[in-house]
Design a protein around this motif. Structure first.
Motif, PDB file in Angstrom:
ATOM      1  N   ILE A  93       0.835  -1.206   0.000  1.00 58.22           N
ATOM      2  CA  ILE A  93       0.000   0.000   0.000  1.00 58.22           C
ATOM      3  C   ILE A  93       0.868   1.253   0.000  1.00 58.22           C
ATOM      4  CG2 ILE A  93      -1.623   1.342   1.406  1.00 58.22           C
ATOM      5  CD1 ILE A  93      -2.798  -1.405   2.299  1.00 58.22           C
ATOM      6  N   GLN A  94       1.946   1.225   0.779  1.00 56.92           N
ATOM      7  CA  GLN A  94       2.851   2.378   0.815  1.00 56.92           C
ATOM      8  C   GLN A  94       3.531   2.580  -0.534  1.00 56.92           C
ATOM      9  OE1 GLN A  94       3.183   4.615   3.396  1.00 56.92           O
ATOM     10  NE2 GLN A  94       4.262   5.737   1.773  1.00 56.92           N
ATOM     11  N   MET A  95       3.882   1.496  -1.203  1.00 60.61           N
ATOM     12  CA  MET A  95       4.474   1.592  -2.529  1.00 60.61           C
ATOM     13  C   MET A  95       3.516   2.276  -3.493  1.00 60.61           C
ATOM     14  SD  MET A  95       6.251  -2.180  -2.730  1.00 60.61           S
ATOM     15  CE  MET A  95       6.640  -2.080  -4.471  1.00 60.61           C
ATOM     16  N   ALA A  96       2.220   1.909  -3.423  1.00 63.36           N
ATOM     17  CA  ALA A  96       1.221   2.517  -4.296  1.00 63.36           C
ATOM     18  C   ALA A  96       1.108   4.017  -4.033  1.00 63.36           C
ATOM     19  CB  ALA A  96      -0.128   1.834  -4.106  1.00 63.36           C
ATOM     20  N   ILE A 105      -7.830   1.651  -1.835  1.00 57.78           N
ATOM     21  CA  ILE A 105      -8.866   0.797  -1.246  1.00 57.78           C
ATOM     22  C   ILE A 105      -8.343  -0.635  -1.329  1.00 57.78           C
ATOM     23  CG2 ILE A 105     -11.304   0.212  -1.221  1.00 57.78           C
ATOM     24  CD1 ILE A 105     -10.618   3.275  -1.120  1.00 57.78           C
ATOM     25  N   PHE A 106      -8.147  -1.245  -0.173  1.00 60.47           N
ATOM     26  CA  PHE A 106      -7.536  -2.567  -0.145  1.00 60.47           C
ATOM     27  C   PHE A 106      -8.615  -3.636   0.001  1.00 60.47           C
ATOM     28  CE2 PHE A 106      -5.803  -6.178   2.198  1.00 60.47           C
ATOM     29  CZ  PHE A 106      -4.720  -6.509   1.396  1.00 60.47           C
ATOM     30  N   ALA A 107      -8.673  -4.552  -0.970  1.00 64.27           N
ATOM     31  CA  ALA A 107      -9.656  -5.645  -0.940  1.00 64.27           C
ATOM     32  C   ALA A 107      -8.923  -6.976  -0.860  1.00 64.27           C
ATOM     33  CB  ALA A 107     -10.544  -5.604  -2.175  1.00 64.27           C
ATOM     34  N   GLN A 138      -9.548  -0.459  12.268  1.00 65.97           N
ATOM     35  CA  GLN A 138      -8.235  -0.479  12.896  1.00 65.97           C
ATOM     36  C   GLN A 138      -7.184  -1.098  11.980  1.00 65.97           C
ATOM     37  OE1 GLN A 138      -9.494  -2.637  16.417  1.00 65.97           O
ATOM     38  NE2 GLN A 138      -9.318  -0.798  17.711  1.00 65.97           N
ATOM     39  N   ILE A 139      -7.594  -2.122  11.233  1.00 66.07           N
ATOM     40  CA  ILE A 139      -6.678  -2.751  10.276  1.00 66.07           C
ATOM     41  C   ILE A 139      -6.298  -1.750   9.191  1.00 66.07           C
ATOM     42  CG2 ILE A 139      -6.449  -4.548   8.524  1.00 66.07           C
ATOM     43  CD1 ILE A 139      -8.375  -6.254  10.244  1.00 66.07           C
ATOM     44  N   ALA A 140      -7.288  -1.008   8.675  1.00 68.73           N
ATOM     45  CA  ALA A 140      -7.019  -0.010   7.634  1.00 68.73           C
ATOM     46  C   ALA A 140      -6.007   1.017   8.128  1.00 68.73           C
ATOM     47  CB  ALA A 140      -8.318   0.676   7.216  1.00 68.73           C
ATOM     48  N   LYS A 141      -6.175   1.454   9.362  1.00 70.07           N
ATOM     49  CA  LYS A 141      -5.245   2.432   9.938  1.00 70.07           C
ATOM     50  C   LYS A 141      -3.846   1.834  10.078  1.00 70.07           C
ATOM     51  CE  LYS A 141      -4.674   5.587  13.871  1.00 70.07           C
ATOM     52  NZ  LYS A 141      -5.259   6.078  15.151  1.00 70.07           N
ATOM     53  N   ALA A 142      -3.767   0.581  10.520  1.00 69.67           N
ATOM     54  CA  ALA A 142      -2.470  -0.073  10.694  1.00 69.67           C
ATOM     55  C   ALA A 142      -1.761  -0.277   9.365  1.00 69.67           C
ATOM     56  CB  ALA A 142      -2.656  -1.416  11.400  1.00 69.67           C
ATOM     57  N   LEU A 143      -2.522  -0.546   8.310  1.00 76.87           N
ATOM     58  CA  LEU A 143      -1.932  -0.798   6.991  1.00 76.87           C
ATOM     59  C   LEU A 143      -1.663   0.478   6.209  1.00 76.87           C
ATOM     60  CD1 LEU A 143      -4.025  -3.860   5.726  1.00 76.87           C
ATOM     61  CD2 LEU A 143      -1.749  -3.874   6.745  1.00 76.87           C
ATOM     62  N   GLY A 144      -2.287   1.572   6.611  1.00 72.61           N
ATOM     63  CA  GLY A 144      -2.147   2.812   5.855  1.00 72.61           C
ATOM     64  C   GLY A 144      -3.090   2.902   4.678  1.00 72.61           C
ATOM     65  N   ALA A 145      -4.128   2.058   4.642  1.00 74.51           N
ATOM     66  CA  ALA A 145      -5.114   2.086   3.567  1.00 74.51           C
ATOM     67  C   ALA A 145      -6.239   3.048   3.925  1.00 74.51           C
ATOM     68  CB  ALA A 145      -5.682   0.687   3.333  1.00 74.51           C
ATOM     69  N   ASP A 146      -6.900   3.564   2.914  1.00 73.87           N
ATOM     70  CA  ASP A 146      -8.046   4.436   3.165  1.00 73.87           C
ATOM     71  C   ASP A 146      -9.266   3.624   3.589  1.00 73.87           C
ATOM     72  OD1 ASP A 146      -7.218   7.344   2.107  1.00 73.87           O
ATOM     73  OD2 ASP A 146      -6.324   5.836   0.793  1.00 73.87           O
ATOM     74  N   VAL A 147      -9.444   2.450   2.963  1.00 75.78           N
ATOM     75  CA  VAL A 147     -10.525   1.532   3.325  1.00 75.78           C
ATOM     76  C   VAL A 147     -10.009   0.111   3.143  1.00 75.78           C
ATOM     77  CG1 VAL A 147     -12.870   0.735   2.789  1.00 75.78           C
ATOM     78  CG2 VAL A 147     -12.313   3.165   2.558  1.00 75.78           C
TER      79      VAL A 147
END
Length: 291
Positions: A93-96, A105-107, A138-147
């Motif tokens: 996600i950070q690379m993107a 948006i991570f699916a 909380q997972i989204a926040k930990a991963l740095g994803a918006d959703v």
């Protein structure tokens, strides 16, 4: 995915898979949503499976060696990123975002993995799993994803039983913590996690990477500490990290990300020094390759 995007009023520009396992799901998802499907990552075939590498730090470092993000596919776009498991999702996600994605948006093709596997798959301990004791926000926040959007376990089971109605029971222990053999207790899981932790540290040292003294002291058995002190192959370990090389394109874990910005000061200086050295050698008599 369609339901969540409507609820949050998010308009996605492109669907991009994390190669290779999520391609089929991402392609079907793009067709159902009527969105463009693009290959946004170039995969380095000379790096092993990051999923089974010992230690999250090693997995994080090697995912940048394994994948190169193409800025053209991400820049100024809201990206629906589709992954199979999500063990190295934070780095991806950070690379993107590093190459210009406006939102990610991570699916995940699978439900959140919250528990250890005890039936043959060497997985991280529960405390190392990003979904353990966390909600999706909380997972989204930990991963740095918006959703973050996960597959649901009932839908996953239903997708399989549609193909074979005789299948009525599955081992879903990594998702729900219910072990099919019925004999897995909490004390066994705690013991297993400690052993895996020891083995991960020993594997790290065997690959030429150092451990701080406090981590060596934390190993649970004298045998494990002895292996670290004496060296698995008969000699002591050097207290420095050796870079894990490969024959394909590599992303520096610290200074460069992706193909579009792979230039760095250090690499440029090294290249100039190499050119000067070759020029000096060429001037020592002017020998040709045939001579």
């Amino acid at each position: 995915v369609e339901r969540v995007l409507k609820e949050k009023n998010i308009k996605v520009d492109v669907v991009i898979p994390v190669p290779d396992t999520s391609r089929v799901s991402a392609l079907e998802l793009a067709q159902r949503l009527g969105l463009p499907y693009r290959e946004g990552f170039v995969k380095n075939r000379y790096v092993g499976r990051t999923f089974i590498m010992p230690g999250q730090q090693m997995r994080k470092k090697n995912v940048r060696r394994k994948l190169n993000a193409m800025a053209l596919e991400f820049s100024e776009k809201v990206v629906l990123l589709v992954d199979g498991k999500g063990t190295t999702s934070k780095e991806i996600i950070q690379m993107a975002k590093d190459v210009g994605a406006k939102k990610v948006i991570f699916a995940s093709c699978a439900p959140p993995i919250r528990y250890s596997n005890v039936y043959g798959i060497d997985m991280p301990s529960r405390n190392e799993l990003v979904a353990y004791e966390r909600s999706e926000d909380q997972i989204a926040k930990a991963l740095g994803a918006d959703v973050v959007i996960y597959q649901t376990l009932p839908d996953l089971i239903n997708s399989v039983t549609q193909l074979n109605s005789e299948l009525t029971r599955f081992d879903c222990s990594v998702f729900d913590g219910v072990y099919v053999t019925g004999d897995v207790q909490e004390d066994y899981l705690a013991h297993l996690e400690q052993l895996r932790s020891d083995n991960a540290k020993i594997k790290t040292m065997s690959m030429g990477m150092s451990l701080p003294p406090e981590q060596i002291a934390s190993l649970s058995t004298d045998h494990a500490r002895g292996r670290i002190a004496n060296g698995i192959n008969g000699g002591p370990y050097e207290l420095h990290e050796e870079p894990l090389g490969c024959s394909g394109p590599m992303n520096g874990a610290d200074d460069t990300v992706g193909l579009f910005n792979s230039w760095s000061v250090a690499a440029s200086e090294k290249s100039r020094e190499g050119s000067r050295a070759r020029s000096d050698i060429g001037g020592l008599g002017g020998f040709t390759s045939a001579q």
